[in-house]
Each structure stands twice: as structure tokens, then as C-alpha cells.
Write a protein that holds these residues in place. Structure first.
Motif, PDB file in Angstrom:
ATOM      1  N   GLN A  61       0.834  -1.193   0.000  1.00 42.09           N
ATOM      2  CA  GLN A  61       0.000   0.000   0.000  1.00 42.09           C
ATOM      3  C   GLN A  61       0.878   1.255   0.000  1.00 42.09           C
ATOM      4  O   GLN A  61       1.813   1.376   0.786  1.00 42.09           O
ATOM      5  N   ALA A  62       0.564   2.165  -0.913  1.00 39.84           N
ATOM      6  CA  ALA A  62       1.329   3.405  -0.976  1.00 39.84           C
ATOM      7  C   ALA A  62       1.013   4.267   0.244  1.00 39.84           C
ATOM      8  O   ALA A  62      -0.109   4.283   0.751  1.00 39.84           O
ATOM      9  N   ALA A  63       2.012   4.979   0.744  1.00 41.99           N
ATOM     10  CA  ALA A  63       1.830   5.846   1.898  1.00 41.99           C
ATOM     11  C   ALA A  63       0.919   7.016   1.529  1.00 41.99           C
ATOM     12  O   ALA A  63       1.025   7.596   0.455  1.00 41.99           O
ATOM     13  N   SER A  64      -0.019   7.349   2.421  1.00 43.64           N
ATOM     14  CA  SER A  64      -0.920   8.465   2.182  1.00 43.64           C
ATOM     15  C   SER A  64      -0.188   9.780   2.458  1.00 43.64           C
ATOM     16  O   SER A  64       0.614   9.870   3.391  1.00 43.64           O
ATOM     17  N   PRO A  65      -0.446  10.838   1.644  1.00 36.33           N
ATOM     18  CA  PRO A  65       0.186  12.130   1.912  1.00 36.33           C
ATOM     19  C   PRO A  65      -0.148  12.645   3.305  1.00 36.33           C
ATOM     20  O   PRO A  65      -1.210  12.355   3.852  1.00 36.33           O
ATOM     21  N   ALA A  66       0.769  13.396   3.877  1.00 32.30           N
ATOM     22  CA  ALA A  66       0.560  13.965   5.203  1.00 32.30           C
ATOM     23  C   ALA A  66      -0.547  15.018   5.169  1.00 32.30           C
ATOM     24  O   ALA A  66      -0.804  15.651   4.142  1.00 32.30           O
ATOM     25  N   SER A  67      -1.220  15.170   6.307  1.00 29.37           N
ATOM     26  CA  SER A  67      -2.231  16.221   6.464  1.00 29.37           C
ATOM     27  C   SER A  67      -1.646  17.314   7.362  1.00 29.37           C
ATOM     28  O   SER A  67      -1.092  17.023   8.422  1.00 29.37           O
ATOM     29  N   THR A  68      -1.778  18.578   6.924  1.00 29.46           N
ATOM     30  CA  THR A  68      -1.166  19.703   7.630  1.00 29.46           C
ATOM     31  C   THR A  68      -2.144  20.866   7.737  1.00 29.46           C
ATOM     32  O   THR A  68      -2.918  21.121   6.806  1.00 29.46           O
ATOM     33  N   ALA A  69      -2.109  21.542   8.880  1.00 21.42           N
ATOM     34  CA  ALA A  69      -2.896  22.764   9.068  1.00 21.42           C
ATOM     35  C   ALA A  69      -2.024  23.793   9.786  1.00 21.42           C
ATOM     36  O   ALA A  69      -1.446  23.498  10.831  1.00 21.42           O
ATOM     37  N   ARG A  70      -1.929  25.006   9.206  1.00 23.04           N
ATOM     38  CA  ARG A  70      -1.141  26.082   9.824  1.00 23.04           C
ATOM     39  C   ARG A  70      -2.007  27.333   9.939  1.00 23.04           C
ATOM     40  O   ARG A  70      -2.757  27.675   9.025  1.00 23.04           O
ATOM     41  N   SER A  71      -1.845  28.023  11.053  1.00 21.24           N
ATOM     42  CA  SER A  71      -2.634  29.238  11.279  1.00 21.24           C
ATOM     43  C   SER A  71      -2.061  30.417  10.496  1.00 21.24           C
ATOM     44  O   SER A  71      -2.773  31.060   9.723  1.00 21.24           O
ATOM     45  N   LYS A  97      -7.545  14.773   6.141  1.00 19.90           N
ATOM     46  CA  LYS A  97      -8.373  15.915   6.521  1.00 19.90           C
ATOM     47  C   LYS A  97      -7.511  16.945   7.246  1.00 19.90           C
ATOM     48  O   LYS A  97      -6.587  16.587   7.973  1.00 19.90           O
ATOM     49  N   ALA A  98      -7.835  18.224   7.047  1.00 21.54           N
ATOM     50  CA  ALA A  98      -7.144  19.301   7.757  1.00 21.54           C
ATOM     51  C   ALA A  98      -8.045  20.532   7.773  1.00 21.54           C
ATOM     52  O   ALA A  98      -8.771  20.799   6.804  1.00 21.54           O
ATOM     53  N   ASN A  99      -7.999  21.276   8.893  1.00 20.77           N
ATOM     54  CA  ASN A  99      -8.808  22.492   9.036  1.00 20.77           C
ATOM     55  C   ASN A  99      -8.028  23.551   9.807  1.00 20.77           C
ATOM     56  O   ASN A  99      -7.255  23.225  10.711  1.00 20.77           O
ATOM     57  N   ALA A 100      -8.262  24.819   9.432  1.00 21.57           N
ATOM     58  CA  ALA A 100      -7.638  25.947  10.130  1.00 21.57           C
ATOM     59  C   ALA A 100      -8.655  27.075  10.254  1.00 21.57           C
ATOM     60  O   ALA A 100      -9.330  27.419   9.276  1.00 21.57           O
ATOM     61  N   GLN A 101      -8.757  27.623  11.465  1.00 22.30           N
ATOM     62  CA  GLN A 101      -9.623  28.778  11.727  1.00 22.30           C
ATOM     63  C   GLN A 101      -8.796  29.832  12.459  1.00 22.30           C
ATOM     64  O   GLN A 101      -8.172  29.541  13.483  1.00 22.30           O
ATOM     65  N   ILE A 102      -8.776  31.046  11.906  1.00 24.89           N
ATOM     66  CA  ILE A 102      -7.955  32.121  12.465  1.00 24.89           C
ATOM     67  C   ILE A 102      -8.847  33.345  12.679  1.00 24.89           C
ATOM     68  O   ILE A 102      -9.724  33.645  11.848  1.00 24.89           O
ATOM     69  N   SER A 103      -8.598  34.033  13.775  1.00 22.12           N
ATOM     70  CA  SER A 103      -9.374  35.243  14.050  1.00 22.12           C
ATOM     71  C   SER A 103      -8.446  36.392  14.472  1.00 22.12           C
ATOM     72  O   SER A 103      -7.346  36.160  14.991  1.00 22.12           O
ATOM     73  N   GLY A 104      -8.909  37.626  14.184  1.00 19.54           N
ATOM     74  CA  GLY A 104      -8.218  38.830  14.656  1.00 19.54           C
ATOM     75  C   GLY A 104      -6.845  39.059  14.071  1.00 19.54           C
ATOM     76  O   GLY A 104      -5.881  39.293  14.805  1.00 19.54           O
ATOM     77  N   LEU A 105      -6.730  39.028  12.718  1.00 16.42           N
ATOM     78  CA  LEU A 105      -5.435  39.325  12.081  1.00 16.42           C
ATOM     79  C   LEU A 105      -5.226  40.834  12.004  1.00 16.42           C
ATOM     80  O   LEU A 105      -6.080  41.583  11.516  1.00 16.42           O
ATOM     81  N   ASN A 106      -4.081  41.272  12.494  1.00 19.27           N
ATOM     82  CA  ASN A 106      -3.708  42.698  12.412  1.00 19.27           C
ATOM     83  C   ASN A 106      -2.227  42.777  12.067  1.00 19.27           C
ATOM     84  O   ASN A 106      -1.408  42.087  12.661  1.00 19.27           O
ATOM     85  N   ALA A 107      -1.907  43.669  11.081  1.00 22.46           N
ATOM     86  CA  ALA A 107      -0.510  43.756  10.652  1.00 22.46           C
ATOM     87  C   ALA A 107      -0.170  45.175  10.230  1.00 22.46           C
ATOM     88  O   ALA A 107      -1.002  45.888   9.644  1.00 22.46           O
ATOM     89  N   PHE A 108       1.062  45.551  10.537  1.00 23.39           N
ATOM     90  CA  PHE A 108       1.665  46.819  10.117  1.00 23.39           C
ATOM     91  C   PHE A 108       0.786  48.021  10.491  1.00 23.39           C
ATOM     92  O   PHE A 108       0.335  48.802   9.639  1.00 23.39           O
ATOM     93  N   ALA A 109       0.588  48.118  11.775  1.00 21.09           N
ATOM     94  CA  ALA A 109      -0.078  49.281  12.346  1.00 21.09           C
ATOM     95  C   ALA A 109      -1.443  49.544  11.736  1.00 21.09           C
ATOM     96  O   ALA A 109      -1.821  50.679  11.423  1.00 21.09           O
ATOM     97  N   GLY A 110      -2.198  48.480  11.543  1.00 18.91           N
ATOM     98  CA  GLY A 110      -3.560  48.616  11.043  1.00 18.91           C
ATOM     99  C   GLY A 110      -3.681  48.600   9.539  1.00 18.91           C
ATOM    100  O   GLY A 110      -4.795  48.690   9.009  1.00 18.91           O
ATOM    101  N   LEU A 111      -2.558  48.470   8.812  1.00 14.65           N
ATOM    102  CA  LEU A 111      -2.652  48.397   7.358  1.00 14.65           C
ATOM    103  C   LEU A 111      -3.469  47.174   6.940  1.00 14.65           C
ATOM    104  O   LEU A 111      -4.205  47.216   5.942  1.00 14.65           O
ATOM    105  N   VAL A 112      -3.344  46.095   7.702  1.00 15.71           N
ATOM    106  CA  VAL A 112      -4.094  44.850   7.426  1.00 15.71           C
ATOM    107  C   VAL A 112      -4.958  44.544   8.643  1.00 15.71           C
ATOM    108  O   VAL A 112      -4.445  44.407   9.760  1.00 15.71           O
ATOM    109  N   ASN A 113      -6.249  44.429   8.431  1.00 16.13           N
ATOM    110  CA  ASN A 113      -7.191  44.017   9.469  1.00 16.13           C
ATOM    111  C   ASN A 113      -8.182  43.022   8.870  1.00 16.13           C
ATOM    112  O   ASN A 113      -8.940  43.364   7.948  1.00 16.13           O
TER     113      ASN A 113
END
Length: 252
Positions: A32-42, A90-106
Motif C-alpha cells: 500500500q502506498a503511503a498516504s500524503p501527510a495532512s497539515t494545518a497552519r494558522s 483531513k485538515a482544518n484551520a480557523q484564524i481570528s483577529g489578524l492585524n498587521a503593520f499598524a492597522g494596514l491589514v485588518n
């Protein structure tokens, strides 16, 4: 008399090994071939403010989970919370409240999922950077081991002269397309490679040693037969013998 402990029912140790090997081949199925790894990053970030947030990877199908907030060392990029899970394809990621570069990204929330190679993502509050950078949503890719991946949100900041640019990936997941935990899919295909090569080398080594355990329990019921008795022949009596005169006559 051959009393080798390796003989069983007339087979030697060599022939037994041949039979064992044949059985092993019959039981062995296709690899049996190895199944690909499952990964989740925030979140990950490179450039002026490196960052690596909560992440999990499952290489054997077992369930993994993690989460929490994260921030770069200088505080210019951060998330308030996250939940990441990974398991068999299976893999899932949920992220909340992203802020970057002094409010340039919200960004309020980001989600990404991968289920048996089917990927999806969603972003709430996509930023608009204009000339200061670029934004990409739902970036689909393929992993080196053959799985599918998606990055829910990718932000690239154009840096000034002498300052490296920054790339921020938010909500990355990857998984295989196996449809669950791999299971054998066919019948055994191996065949024995050889037949037993040694024939029985000895005859039974002992004769029966027991004795009859009982005598006949029923007496004969018939009568013995005898030949007829021969009677002696009848002999008639001999005739009487006449008297004999034993006196001689006297002469002159």
C-alpha cells in the motif's frame, strides 16, 4: 531408526520451511502506498517580521490539534486566536483577529479546509492595500507528496528601499486524496515459489505392541460332528476237527 525432532508426519525441516514460505507469499497482498501527510497552519510570515503560528501535521492518520494566538517578535504582525486540526486526509484551520503593520491589514476571520483532496477557504474582511502590496485569496497548490493544498489568504507588502518585503500566509491546509485510512483493496496475489523438495525418508519405526484385550465371550452353540464308528467284520466259527487215532496197529 530416525528420531529427528524436525520430522513431523514424514516431512523434514527443509520441506516445512518451504511450506511456511509458500503460506507467507499467499497471505501477502500488494504493498500500500503511503498516504500524503495532512497539515494545518494558522499563520506564517517571512521578510521584515518573521512569524510561525500554531500548526499541526499528521503523517500516520492520527488526529492532531492545536491553536492559540501568535505575534511576530516586533509585534507588527499578530493574530488573536486560532484552531488547527489534522488527521487522515483531513485538515482544518480557523484564524481570528489578524492585524498587521499598524492597522494596514485588518481581517476578522479566515478559514481553510481540506477533505480527501477537496479544498475550500473563506475570508471575512479582505484588506485592500493599493500600491502598498497585493492580496490573493484561495491559493490552491499541490504538495511534494501528491496532496492538495490551499492558502486562504496571502498578503504581500511592498517594502521601502533597503527593507525586505513581507509575505503573510494565513490559513494553510493540505491533505491527501485517499478517501480515508488506506485499506487493502485486493486479494492476495503471491504464489509459492517452490514445492517441498524432500520426501519422507523413513517408514514407521515400530510394530503394534498391544495384545488382544479380551477373549471371545460366546461359546460355540453347535455340536461337534463325528465320523461313523467302523464295526469289526463277523468271522464264522471254524469247523470241528475230527478225532485222530494215535494208536498204531500191531502187526505179526
Amino acid at each position: 531408526m530416525n528420531t529427528s525432532p524436525f520430522k513431523v508426519a514424514g516431512l523434514t525441516g527443509v520441506s516445512m520451511l518451504a511450506l511456511v514460505g509458500a503460506g507467507a507469499l499467499l497471505l501477502a497482498g500488494p504493498a500500500q502506498a503511503a498516504s500524503p501527510a495532512s497539515t494545518a497552519r494558522s499563520i506564517t510570515a517571512s521578510g521584515a517580521a518573521p512569524l510561525s503560528g500554531p500548526a499541526v501535521t499528521s503523517t500516520d492518520g492520527s488526529a492532531k490539534s492545536g491553536g492559540g494566538g501568535a505575534a511576530s517578535s516586533d509585534g507588527t504582525i499578530k493574530i488573536s486566536g486560532s484552531t488547527v486540526t489534522a488527521g487522515a486526509n483531513k485538515a482544518n484551520a480557523q484564524i481570528s483577529g489578524l492585524n498587521a503593520f499598524a492597522g494596514l491589514v485588518n481581517v476578522a476571520s479566515v478559514t481553510a479546509s481540506c477533505d480527501n483532496g477537496k479544498v475550500a477557504s473563506a475570508v471575512s474582511g479582505t484588506p485592500s492595500l493599493g500600491s502598498k502590496g497585493s492580496v490573493a485569496v484561495g491559493v490552491v497548490g499541490t504538495t511534494p507528496d501528491g496532496g492538495k493544498s490551499i492558502t486562504a489568504l496571502r498578503i504581500t507588502i511592498n517594502a521601502g528601499k533597503g527593507v525586505p518585503a513581507s509575505t503573510i500566509d494565513v490559513g494553510y491546509v493540505a491533505c491527501g486524496t485517499g478517501g480515508g485510512t488506506p485499506t487493502p483493496s485486493g486479494s492476495p496475489t503471491g504464489k509459492p515459489t517452490s514445492s517441498p523438495t524432500v520426501s519422507p525418508t523413513s517408514s514407521p519405526t515400530s510394530s503394534p505392541t498391544g495384545k488382544p484385550t479380551s477373549s471371545p465371550t460366546t461359546a460355540p452353540t453347535g455340536k461337534p460332528t463325528q465320523p461313523p464308528v467302523q464295526q469289526p467284520p463277523v468271522v464264522p466259527p471254524a469247523p470241528p476237527v475230527p478225532p485222530v487215532d494215535d494208536h498204531l496197529p500191531v502187526t505179526g
